[in-house]
Scaffold this motif. Structure first.
Motif, short mmCIF file in Angstrom:
data_model
loop_
_atom_site.label_atom_id
_atom_site.label_comp_id
_atom_site.label_asym_id
_atom_site.label_seq_id
_atom_site.Cartn_x
_atom_site.Cartn_y
_atom_site.Cartn_z
N VAL A 1 41.44 45.08 41.23
CA VAL A 1 40.11 44.49 41.30
C VAL A 1 39.01 45.53 41.52
CG1 VAL A 1 38.63 42.89 42.61
CG2 VAL A 1 40.99 42.26 42.05
N THR A 2 39.19 46.43 42.48
CA THR A 2 38.13 47.39 42.82
C THR A 2 37.64 48.18 41.61
OG1 THR A 2 38.98 47.55 45.08
CG2 THR A 2 37.47 49.28 44.35
N PRO A 3 38.51 48.70 40.74
CA PRO A 3 37.99 49.42 39.56
C PRO A 3 37.09 48.56 38.69
CG PRO A 3 40.31 49.92 39.86
CD PRO A 3 39.99 48.80 40.81
N ARG A 4 37.41 47.28 38.52
CA ARG A 4 36.58 46.39 37.71
C ARG A 4 35.20 46.21 38.35
NH1 ARG A 4 41.81 44.81 36.81
NH2 ARG A 4 42.31 44.20 34.68
N LEU A 5 35.18 46.06 39.68
CA LEU A 5 33.91 45.88 40.37
C LEU A 5 33.05 47.14 40.27
CD1 LEU A 5 35.16 44.04 43.59
CD2 LEU A 5 34.35 43.04 41.45
N LEU A 6 33.68 48.30 40.40
CA LEU A 6 32.94 49.56 40.29
C LEU A 6 32.33 49.72 38.90
CD1 LEU A 6 35.41 51.89 42.20
CD2 LEU A 6 33.09 51.31 42.93
N CYS A 7 33.08 49.34 37.87
CA CYS A 7 32.56 49.45 36.51
C CYS A 7 31.38 48.51 36.31
CB CYS A 7 33.66 49.13 35.50
SG CYS A 7 34.89 50.44 35.34
N ARG A 8 31.46 47.31 36.87
CA ARG A 8 30.35 46.37 36.76
C ARG A 8 29.12 46.87 37.51
NH1 ARG A 8 32.39 40.05 37.14
NH2 ARG A 8 33.53 40.05 35.17
N ALA A 9 29.35 47.50 38.66
CA ALA A 9 28.23 47.96 39.49
C ALA A 9 27.54 49.18 38.88
CB ALA A 9 28.72 48.29 40.89
N GLY A 10 28.32 50.04 38.23
CA GLY A 10 27.74 51.23 37.60
C GLY A 10 27.64 52.44 38.51
N GLY B 1 34.18 35.62 37.58
CA GLY B 1 35.29 35.79 36.66
C GLY B 1 36.33 36.79 37.12
N VAL B 2 36.21 37.31 38.33
CA VAL B 2 37.16 38.29 38.87
C VAL B 2 37.76 37.74 40.16
CG1 VAL B 2 37.48 40.61 39.80
CG2 VAL B 2 35.93 40.24 37.86
N ARG B 3 39.08 37.72 40.24
CA ARG B 3 39.77 37.31 41.44
C ARG B 3 40.97 38.23 41.68
NH1 ARG B 3 35.67 35.12 42.06
NH2 ARG B 3 35.24 32.96 42.67
N HIS C 1 51.66 43.11 45.60
CA HIS C 1 51.13 44.02 46.60
C HIS C 1 50.13 44.98 45.93
CE1 HIS C 1 54.91 43.55 49.39
NE2 HIS C 1 54.17 42.47 49.32
N TYR C 2 49.35 45.69 46.72
CA TYR C 2 48.34 46.63 46.21
C TYR C 2 47.36 45.91 45.29
CZ TYR C 2 51.86 49.86 47.96
OH TYR C 2 52.77 50.51 48.74
N GLU C 3 47.01 44.67 45.66
CA GLU C 3 46.14 43.84 44.83
C GLU C 3 44.75 44.45 44.63
OE1 GLU C 3 45.25 43.59 48.77
OE2 GLU C 3 47.21 43.02 47.97
N ASP C 4 44.31 45.28 45.59
CA ASP C 4 42.99 45.90 45.46
C ASP C 4 42.89 46.78 44.22
OD1 ASP C 4 42.52 44.71 47.90
OD2 ASP C 4 42.80 46.54 49.06
N SER D 1 46.01 37.86 48.58
CA SER D 1 45.10 37.64 47.45
C SER D 1 44.63 36.20 47.39
CB SER D 1 45.81 38.00 46.13
OG SER D 1 46.01 39.38 46.02
N ASP D 2 45.56 35.27 47.55
CA ASP D 2 45.22 33.85 47.49
C ASP D 2 44.21 33.49 48.59
OD1 ASP D 2 45.72 31.36 46.12
OD2 ASP D 2 46.69 30.67 47.95
N ALA D 3 44.38 34.09 49.78
CA ALA D 3 43.46 33.83 50.88
C ALA D 3 42.07 34.40 50.59
CB ALA D 3 44.01 34.41 52.18
N ARG D 4 42.00 35.61 50.07
CA ARG D 4 40.70 36.18 49.70
C ARG D 4 40.01 35.33 48.64
NH1 ARG D 4 42.29 42.58 49.21
NH2 ARG D 4 42.21 43.10 51.44
N ASN D 5 40.78 34.90 47.64
CA ASN D 5 40.21 34.08 46.58
C ASN D 5 39.67 32.75 47.12
OD1 ASN D 5 40.96 36.07 44.75
ND2 ASN D 5 42.82 35.02 44.10
N ALA D 6 40.40 32.16 48.07
CA ALA D 6 39.93 30.91 48.68
C ALA D 6 38.60 31.13 49.39
CB ALA D 6 40.98 30.37 49.64
N GLY D 7 38.46 32.26 50.06
CA GLY D 7 37.20 32.58 50.72
C GLY D 7 36.07 32.79 49.73
#
Length: 226
Positions: A184-193, A170-172, A178-181, A68-74
């Protein structure tokens, strides 16, 4: 156009195949961010070698903080309008990002997803494949229902999707779990619609004996439920 973030930690055996598959994309307008998460093997020098050879490759060297920390850094340095993730022991088909980007643009969506092949680490034989037979548009509700109940149409993985980068404002990814996805993924899907599934298996997931999903039950297994 697209920032591809690759967290890297002690995957010297697999890293070149992964990065080569991204460099070989038919969509050439890429920024490839290799995040060396404190690797103790030959990964740091491999990453630096790619950056020296191709101006599209950027490298972050940082202390180990986990996936997670590596993805956030990217995400912090990503400059593309779109963002994708590839795990450093996996690889992708040459047309993956061109296909996902075209789906987003043609259908006016902020997330596109492809199918995935799961192959065995030992000999890369196909174990099974998740995919539709044709493109499918899913509402956020349909995608979330699938993610939480069946995973037949949509899963929580970060790496089989392409996202508009502004969805991550505002999302990281949560650090230290573990299972960090799943967080996050549900929040992104809700934002996308809504989301477009392109109906093609374009991501190749390497099934390793020491992967998180292959480990015996342990306290981190509860992270998915939380």
């Amino acid at each position: 156009m697209i920032s591809v973030i690759v967290p890297v930690y002690n995957v010297e055996r697999y890293l070149r195949r992964c990065v080569d598959s991204i460099l070989a994309q038919t969509c050439r307008d890429l920024e490839i961010i290799l995040v060396d998460d404190g690797s103790t093997d030959g990964c740091p020098s491999i990453c630096d070698g790619y950056a020296a050879a191709d101006s599209r490759v950027k490298v972050i060297h940082k202390a180990n903080g986990g996936l997670s920390d590596a993805r956030n850094a990217g995400l912090e340095i990503a400059s593309g309008e779109w963002v994708g993730f590839v795990d450093s022991d996996d690889f992708i088909m040459p047309e993956m990002y061109e296909t996902l980007l075209r789906a987003c643009v043609e259908h006016g969506v902020s997330i596109a997803m492809c199918g995935r092949r799961l192959v065995d680490e030992a000999d890369t034989t196909l174990r099974y494949e998740y995919c539709f037979s044709e493109p499918v548009m899913l509402s956020a509700e349909e995608a979330l229902r699938s993610l939480l109940m069946t995973e037949e149409a949509c899963d929580s993985a970060a790496w089989d999707k392409l996202y508009r980068r502004d969805l991550f404002e505002g999302v990281r990814y949560p650090v230290g779990v573990h299972y960090e996805d799943q967080a996050v993924t549900p929040r992104l899907l809700c934002r996308a619609g809504e989301m477009m599934h392109v109906g093609r298996p374009l991501y190749v997931y390497l099934k390793r004996a020491d992967s998180i999903t292959a480990l015996a039950f342990n306290p981190h297994s509860m992270d998915e439920i939380r």
